[in-house]
Design a protein around this motif. Structure first.
Motif, PDB file in Angstrom:
ATOM      1  N   GLU A 157       0.847  -1.191   0.000  1.00  0.00           N
ATOM      2  CA  GLU A 157       0.000   0.000   0.000  1.00  0.00           C
ATOM      3  C   GLU A 157       0.885   1.244   0.000  1.00  0.00           C
ATOM      4  O   GLU A 157       1.956   1.260   0.617  1.00  0.00           O
ATOM      5  CB  GLU A 157      -0.896  -0.018   1.234  1.00  0.00           C
ATOM      6  N   ILE A 158       0.428   2.303  -0.662  1.00  0.00           N
ATOM      7  CA  ILE A 158       1.180   3.556  -0.680  1.00  0.00           C
ATOM      8  C   ILE A 158       0.936   4.268   0.654  1.00  0.00           C
ATOM      9  O   ILE A 158      -0.211   4.491   1.054  1.00  0.00           O
ATOM     10  CB  ILE A 158       0.742   4.463  -1.850  1.00  0.00           C
ATOM     11  N   THR A 159       2.023   4.606   1.323  1.00  0.00           N
ATOM     12  CA  THR A 159       1.974   5.270   2.628  1.00  0.00           C
ATOM     13  C   THR A 159       2.959   6.435   2.616  1.00  0.00           C
ATOM     14  O   THR A 159       3.773   6.557   1.681  1.00  0.00           O
ATOM     15  CB  THR A 159       2.383   4.288   3.745  1.00  0.00           C
ATOM     16  N   PRO A 160       2.930   7.280   3.643  1.00  0.00           N
ATOM     17  CA  PRO A 160       3.937   8.345   3.714  1.00  0.00           C
ATOM     18  C   PRO A 160       5.369   7.792   3.675  1.00  0.00           C
ATOM     19  O   PRO A 160       6.274   8.433   3.137  1.00  0.00           O
ATOM     20  CB  PRO A 160       3.642   9.034   5.048  1.00  0.00           C
ATOM     21  N   ARG A 161       5.570   6.582   4.206  1.00  0.00           N
ATOM     22  CA  ARG A 161       6.904   5.980   4.249  1.00  0.00           C
ATOM     23  C   ARG A 161       7.438   5.653   2.852  1.00  0.00           C
ATOM     24  O   ARG A 161       8.633   5.770   2.592  1.00  0.00           O
ATOM     25  CB  ARG A 161       6.852   4.724   5.118  1.00  0.00           C
ATOM     26  N   ASN A 162       6.567   5.223   1.933  1.00  0.00           N
ATOM     27  CA  ASN A 162       7.061   4.815   0.612  1.00  0.00           C
ATOM     28  C   ASN A 162       6.597   5.731  -0.526  1.00  0.00           C
ATOM     29  O   ASN A 162       6.818   5.420  -1.689  1.00  0.00           O
ATOM     30  CB  ASN A 162       6.674   3.361   0.315  1.00  0.00           C
ATOM     31  N   PHE A 163       5.981   6.847  -0.180  1.00  0.00           N
ATOM     32  CA  PHE A 163       5.475   7.775  -1.192  1.00  0.00           C
ATOM     33  C   PHE A 163       6.568   8.227  -2.168  1.00  0.00           C
ATOM     34  O   PHE A 163       6.392   8.182  -3.384  1.00  0.00           O
ATOM     35  CB  PHE A 163       4.827   8.988  -0.504  1.00  0.00           C
ATOM     36  N   GLU A 164       7.706   8.666  -1.642  1.00  0.00           N
ATOM     37  CA  GLU A 164       8.802   9.146  -2.506  1.00  0.00           C
ATOM     38  C   GLU A 164       9.296   8.034  -3.427  1.00  0.00           C
ATOM     39  O   GLU A 164       9.627   8.269  -4.585  1.00  0.00           O
ATOM     40  CB  GLU A 164       9.953   9.707  -1.668  1.00  0.00           C
TER      41      GLU A 164
ATOM     42  N   TYR B 160      -6.784  10.189  -4.801  1.00  0.00           N
ATOM     43  CA  TYR B 160      -7.176  11.044  -3.691  1.00  0.00           C
ATOM     44  C   TYR B 160      -8.523  11.721  -3.921  1.00  0.00           C
ATOM     45  O   TYR B 160      -9.305  11.895  -2.985  1.00  0.00           O
ATOM     46  CB  TYR B 160      -6.080  12.095  -3.458  1.00  0.00           C
ATOM     47  N   VAL B 161      -8.831  12.117  -5.146  1.00  0.00           N
ATOM     48  CA  VAL B 161     -10.052  12.874  -5.416  1.00  0.00           C
ATOM     49  C   VAL B 161     -11.271  11.993  -5.666  1.00  0.00           C
ATOM     50  O   VAL B 161     -12.380  12.500  -5.749  1.00  0.00           O
ATOM     51  CB  VAL B 161      -9.875  13.880  -6.570  1.00  0.00           C
ATOM     52  N   HIS B 162     -11.098  10.694  -5.776  1.00  0.00           N
ATOM     53  CA  HIS B 162     -12.235   9.782  -5.947  1.00  0.00           C
ATOM     54  C   HIS B 162     -12.715   9.316  -4.574  1.00  0.00           C
ATOM     55  O   HIS B 162     -11.949   9.325  -3.604  1.00  0.00           O
ATOM     56  CB  HIS B 162     -11.846   8.588  -6.824  1.00  0.00           C
ATOM     57  N   PRO B 163     -13.966   8.880  -4.499  1.00  0.00           N
ATOM     58  CA  PRO B 163     -14.463   8.375  -3.207  1.00  0.00           C
ATOM     59  C   PRO B 163     -13.593   7.229  -2.701  1.00  0.00           C
ATOM     60  O   PRO B 163     -13.021   6.470  -3.492  1.00  0.00           O
ATOM     61  CB  PRO B 163     -15.878   7.879  -3.539  1.00  0.00           C
ATOM     62  N   PRO B 164     -13.509   7.077  -1.382  1.00  0.00           N
ATOM     63  CA  PRO B 164     -12.719   5.971  -0.819  1.00  0.00           C
ATOM     64  C   PRO B 164     -13.169   4.625  -1.391  1.00  0.00           C
ATOM     65  O   PRO B 164     -14.360   4.389  -1.587  1.00  0.00           O
ATOM     66  CB  PRO B 164     -13.022   6.056   0.689  1.00  0.00           C
TER      67      PRO B 164
ATOM     68  N   GLU C 254       2.567  10.261  -9.919  1.00  0.00           N
ATOM     69  CA  GLU C 254       2.046  11.419  -9.199  1.00  0.00           C
ATOM     70  C   GLU C 254       0.599  11.705  -9.588  1.00  0.00           C
ATOM     71  O   GLU C 254      -0.247  11.963  -8.732  1.00  0.00           O
ATOM     72  CB  GLU C 254       2.886  12.682  -9.479  1.00  0.00           C
ATOM     73  N   ARG C 255       0.308  11.654 -10.882  1.00  0.00           N
ATOM     74  CA  ARG C 255      -1.058  11.919 -11.340  1.00  0.00           C
ATOM     75  C   ARG C 255      -2.003  10.820 -10.847  1.00  0.00           C
ATOM     76  O   ARG C 255      -3.127  11.096 -10.441  1.00  0.00           O
ATOM     77  CB  ARG C 255      -1.114  12.031 -12.848  1.00  0.00           C
ATOM     78  N   SER C 256      -1.556   9.580 -10.898  1.00  0.00           N
ATOM     79  CA  SER C 256      -2.394   8.481 -10.425  1.00  0.00           C
ATOM     80  C   SER C 256      -2.755   8.668  -8.960  1.00  0.00           C
ATOM     81  O   SER C 256      -3.918   8.490  -8.572  1.00  0.00           O
ATOM     82  CB  SER C 256      -1.672   7.147 -10.620  1.00  0.00           C
ATOM     83  N   LEU C 257      -1.785   9.026  -8.146  1.00  0.00           N
ATOM     84  CA  LEU C 257      -2.056   9.203  -6.721  1.00  0.00           C
ATOM     85  C   LEU C 257      -2.974  10.395  -6.478  1.00  0.00           C
ATOM     86  O   LEU C 257      -3.848  10.345  -5.597  1.00  0.00           O
ATOM     87  CB  LEU C 257      -0.752   9.336  -5.944  1.00  0.00           C
ATOM     88  N   ALA C 258      -2.830  11.453  -7.270  1.00  0.00           N
ATOM     89  CA  ALA C 258      -3.743  12.592  -7.160  1.00  0.00           C
ATOM     90  C   ALA C 258      -5.163  12.166  -7.528  1.00  0.00           C
ATOM     91  O   ALA C 258      -6.131  12.525  -6.837  1.00  0.00           O
ATOM     92  CB  ALA C 258      -3.276  13.735  -8.049  1.00  0.00           C
TER      93      ALA C 258
END
Length: 155
Positions: free
Chosen positions: A7-14, A40-44, A33-37
């Motif tokens: 899972e993408i977390t603050p620890r592995n974001f970079e 974020y904007v779609h419902p959970p 970067e675009r995928s993660l954005a």
């Protein structure tokens, strides 16, 4: 080593946003970067972004879409592979196949029986890869991309 998803977390974001496809492939897939954005904007629960690791080595990124309203009118719900970015130096080693199988397993776990994907048509796109994995073109396009579907058997 055996590939695995994380899972993408603050620890592995970079690490995740450092994944880059081969030069000349950038037109066929959005950057992480675009995928993660977009996730974020779609419902959970709609987007399922994951880092692909082989041991501790980052080799790619995938993002699935889960149970979306495909046409926006409530008539059809679909799940599938939204993005697949295999790092430039890691392509051709089975990580893409692993990614597709992992998304298929997650869709089956959630009760689905088909995995959808879209790709840019053309000789420099991933069409041959998806066709070799058993995807069939269903005659649709989405945003100028070819739509393919893979049956997952009994859900």
């Amino acid at each position: 080593m055996t590939p695995r998803l994380e899972e993408i977390t603050p620890r592995n974001f970079e690490t995740a946003i450092g994944i880059r496809v081969r030069p000349g492939q950038e037109h066929a897939v959005e950057p992480v970067e675009r995928s993660l954005a977009e996730a974020y904007v779609h419902p959970p629960g709609v987007a399922w972004p994951r880092l692909i690791l082989d041991g501790t080595r980052p080799v790619g990124f995938l993002m699935a879409f889960l149970d979306i309203d495909w046409y926006g009118d409530g008539s059809v719900r679909r799940s599938g592979l939204w993005r697949l970015n295999i790092a430039a130096g890691e392509q051709g080693r089975g990580y893409g196949r692993f990614a597709v199988a992992s998304v298929g397993a997650e869709i089956r776990r959630r009760g689905g029986s088909e995995l959808y994907v879209t790709w840019h048509p053309g000789t420099d796109g991933p069409e041959d890869f998806y066709l070799r994995l058993g995807f069939g073109k269903n005659g649709e396009t989405s945003g100028g991309q070819t739509v393919g579907v893979l049956g997952l058997g009994d859900a």
